[in-house]
Design an enzyme around this catalytic site. Structure first.
Site, PDB file in Angstrom:
ATOM      1  N   PRO A  56       0.824  -1.212   0.000  1.00 57.53           N
ATOM      2  CA  PRO A  56       0.000   0.000   0.000  1.00 57.53           C
ATOM      3  C   PRO A  56       0.852   1.254   0.000  1.00 57.53           C
ATOM      4  O   PRO A  56       1.939   1.287   0.594  1.00 57.53           O
ATOM      5  CB  PRO A  56      -0.807  -0.098   1.309  1.00 57.53           C
ATOM      6  CG  PRO A  56      -0.644  -1.497   1.780  1.00 57.53           C
ATOM      7  CD  PRO A  56       0.653  -1.993   1.234  1.00 57.53           C
ATOM      8  N   ASP A  57       0.376   2.274  -0.690  1.00 61.21           N
ATOM      9  CA  ASP A  57       0.986   3.595  -0.582  1.00 61.21           C
ATOM     10  C   ASP A  57       0.624   4.123   0.802  1.00 61.21           C
ATOM     11  O   ASP A  57      -0.548   4.311   1.110  1.00 61.21           O
ATOM     12  CB  ASP A  57       0.436   4.507  -1.664  1.00 61.21           C
ATOM     13  CG  ASP A  57       1.087   5.874  -1.681  1.00 61.21           C
ATOM     14  OD1 ASP A  57       1.718   6.234  -0.669  1.00 61.21           O
ATOM     15  OD2 ASP A  57       0.948   6.580  -2.684  1.00 61.21           O
ATOM     16  N   PHE A  58       1.616   4.360   1.679  1.00 58.27           N
ATOM     17  CA  PHE A  58       1.323   4.741   3.054  1.00 58.27           C
ATOM     18  C   PHE A  58       0.609   6.083   3.153  1.00 58.27           C
ATOM     19  O   PHE A  58       0.087   6.439   4.195  1.00 58.27           O
ATOM     20  CB  PHE A  58       2.598   4.760   3.904  1.00 58.27           C
ATOM     21  CG  PHE A  58       3.592   5.832   3.549  1.00 58.27           C
ATOM     22  CD1 PHE A  58       3.433   7.125   4.005  1.00 58.27           C
ATOM     23  CD2 PHE A  58       4.679   5.537   2.764  1.00 58.27           C
ATOM     24  CE1 PHE A  58       4.352   8.105   3.694  1.00 58.27           C
ATOM     25  CE2 PHE A  58       5.609   6.517   2.439  1.00 58.27           C
ATOM     26  CZ  PHE A  58       5.446   7.803   2.898  1.00 58.27           C
ATOM     27  N   ASN A 130      11.502   4.237  -3.276  1.00 55.73           N
ATOM     28  CA  ASN A 130      10.932   3.065  -2.632  1.00 55.73           C
ATOM     29  C   ASN A 130      11.978   2.278  -1.853  1.00 55.73           C
ATOM     30  O   ASN A 130      13.154   2.249  -2.218  1.00 55.73           O
ATOM     31  CB  ASN A 130      10.272   2.157  -3.668  1.00 55.73           C
ATOM     32  CG  ASN A 130       9.125   2.843  -4.377  1.00 55.73           C
ATOM     33  OD1 ASN A 130       8.561   3.803  -3.859  1.00 55.73           O
ATOM     34  ND2 ASN A 130       8.790   2.373  -5.563  1.00 55.73           N
ATOM     35  N   ILE A 131      11.522   1.622  -0.807  1.00 58.35           N
ATOM     36  CA  ILE A 131      12.413   0.833   0.036  1.00 58.35           C
ATOM     37  C   ILE A 131      12.104  -0.662  -0.049  1.00 58.35           C
ATOM     38  O   ILE A 131      12.633  -1.458   0.719  1.00 58.35           O
ATOM     39  CB  ILE A 131      12.319   1.287   1.510  1.00 58.35           C
ATOM     40  CG1 ILE A 131      10.887   1.139   2.041  1.00 58.35           C
ATOM     41  CG2 ILE A 131      12.799   2.725   1.660  1.00 58.35           C
ATOM     42  CD1 ILE A 131      10.732   1.473   3.515  1.00 58.35           C
ATOM     43  N   HIS A 149      16.249   6.553  -0.574  1.00 59.83           N
ATOM     44  CA  HIS A 149      15.879   6.374   0.827  1.00 59.83           C
ATOM     45  C   HIS A 149      16.322   5.014   1.364  1.00 59.83           C
ATOM     46  O   HIS A 149      15.790   4.550   2.371  1.00 59.83           O
ATOM     47  CB  HIS A 149      14.367   6.557   0.998  1.00 59.83           C
ATOM     48  CG  HIS A 149      13.881   7.910   0.585  1.00 59.83           C
ATOM     49  ND1 HIS A 149      12.585   8.162   0.186  1.00 59.83           N
ATOM     50  CD2 HIS A 149      14.535   9.096   0.503  1.00 59.83           C
ATOM     51  CE1 HIS A 149      12.460   9.437  -0.120  1.00 59.83           C
ATOM     52  NE2 HIS A 149      13.626  10.019   0.058  1.00 59.83           N
ATOM     53  N   CYS A 187      19.678  -9.582  16.127  1.00 60.31           N
ATOM     54  CA  CYS A 187      20.908 -10.118  15.548  1.00 60.31           C
ATOM     55  C   CYS A 187      21.153 -11.546  16.027  1.00 60.31           C
ATOM     56  O   CYS A 187      21.019 -11.840  17.225  1.00 60.31           O
ATOM     57  CB  CYS A 187      22.075  -9.216  15.905  1.00 60.31           C
ATOM     58  SG  CYS A 187      23.678  -9.794  15.299  1.00 60.31           S
ATOM     59  N   SER A 229       4.493  11.527  -6.344  1.00 63.42           N
ATOM     60  CA  SER A 229       3.830  12.830  -6.339  1.00 63.42           C
ATOM     61  C   SER A 229       4.820  13.974  -6.447  1.00 63.42           C
ATOM     62  O   SER A 229       4.435  15.121  -6.618  1.00 63.42           O
ATOM     63  CB  SER A 229       3.016  12.992  -5.054  1.00 63.42           C
ATOM     64  OG  SER A 229       3.884  12.919  -3.937  1.00 63.42           O
TER      65      SER A 229
END
Length: 313
Positions: A56-58, A130-131, A149, A187, A229
């Site tokens: 989803p686009d947050f 995007n991540i 990012h 970890c 955007s």
């Protein structure tokens, strides 16, 4: 491969020279695209290219993300993306990840399109906000993608005395195993918190992002902006780095600089992005639909369909 020859007016020679130094229309763009006029394409992309993958686009209010985070008593809603707050309490961030990330990751048609451009030796670089690392699952290499990012492609132990690195598959498994790690990946070596190699609010963008801009955008002969955007700085400033006369094509559901949704309202995300040059073209709609249409008109449908991608479950 052979690069195009610069024209005497600062533009480029092409079969149809219109649209480069003149008004760019969809028809002219498709003709030039189909005829291989562009050889150093830069892609700038954002969350809109990954929504078809189930991410989803947050910024979308339909996601209801902030309502789901109320139980964590955040000091302010966007703290979930804040670097300082993550170091204090990473649980809200990883809870959000479990809400956002689909259990199966598969690149979209638009991701395949990027790889197709690479295969046709037309792609210079993809700059992504995007991540999700879907560009890599679609076949692009680290050299071909600049993650403004950061991304989930790599994660690392936050202990300075350890610093062990992990891959996307390991992190995804840990994110979706909250019953064994209390909701926060730890970890294997020292049990310190592991975090993805992403840029949270208040943190610096990667050096490679800044170091690549001058050379890349000096060579760029077509800028495609897709699924973003252009409301987040400094990423949105990149559109102004192309040379005079270089076509810029914007593919998105909404006009550049406009952000809707909860996050856009809370963070006042908006920007005055100038996309009104003669050489600018706005193709409004869903990214995948426009990519499919572009490839169809370029006789590339079979090539696009033939791009093989990886999925991760």
């Amino acid at each position: 491969y052979q690069r195009r020859v610069r024209g005497g007016m600062g533009g480029y020679l092409s079969k149809s020279n219109a649209g480069i130094g003149g008004t760019l229309t969809k028809e002219i763009f498709i003709e030039n695209f189909k005829n291989g006029v562009y050889k150093d394409i830069i892609i700038m992309c954002g969350a809109g290219i990954s929504t078809a993958a189930g991410i989803p686009d947050f910024r979308s209010p339909s996601a209801g993300l902030y309502f789901k985070l109320q139980k964590f008593n955040l000091p302010y809603p966007e703290a979930v993306f804040d670097g300082d707050y993550f170091r204090q309490n990473p649980l809200p961030f990883y809870s959000l990840c479990r809400e956002l990330y689909p259990e199966k990751l598969t690149p979209t048609t638009t991701h395949k399109f990027f790889t197709l451009l690479r295969d046709k030796r037309m792609l210079r670089r993809v700059y992504t906000q995007n991540i999700d690392a879907l560009e890599f699952l679609a076949g692009l290499t680290k050299d071909e993608v600049i993650e403004a990012h950061g991304s989930f492609q790599k994660s690392y132990c936050t202990s300075r005395s350890c610093g062990k690195e992990y891959d996307l598959k390991w992190l995804k498994t840990e994110i979706f195993s909250p019953e064994k790690n209390d909701g926060v990946p730890k970890c294997d070596v020292c049990q310190s918190v592991v975090r993805p190699d992403i840029v949270l609010f208040g943190e610096q963008l990667p050096k490679r992002f800044h170091n690549s801009l001058s050379e890349d955008f000096s060579a760029c002969d077509l800028l495609i902006v897709v699924g973003t955007s252009l409301a987040v700085s400094p990423f949105n400033s990149l559109v102004g780095r192309t040379k005079s006369g270089v076509p810029r094509v914007y593919i998105n559901k909404t006009a550049p600089g406009k952000v809707g949704g909860v996050v856009g309202w809370m963070l006042a995300l908006s920007a005055n992005v100038d996309f009104s040059r003669d050489e600018d073209l706005f193709l409004q709609g869903y990214c995948d639909d426009i990519v499919i249409d572009l490839c169809s008109k370029s006789d590339w449908t079979a090539d696009l369909d033939g791009i093989e991608v990886q999925s991760m479950e």
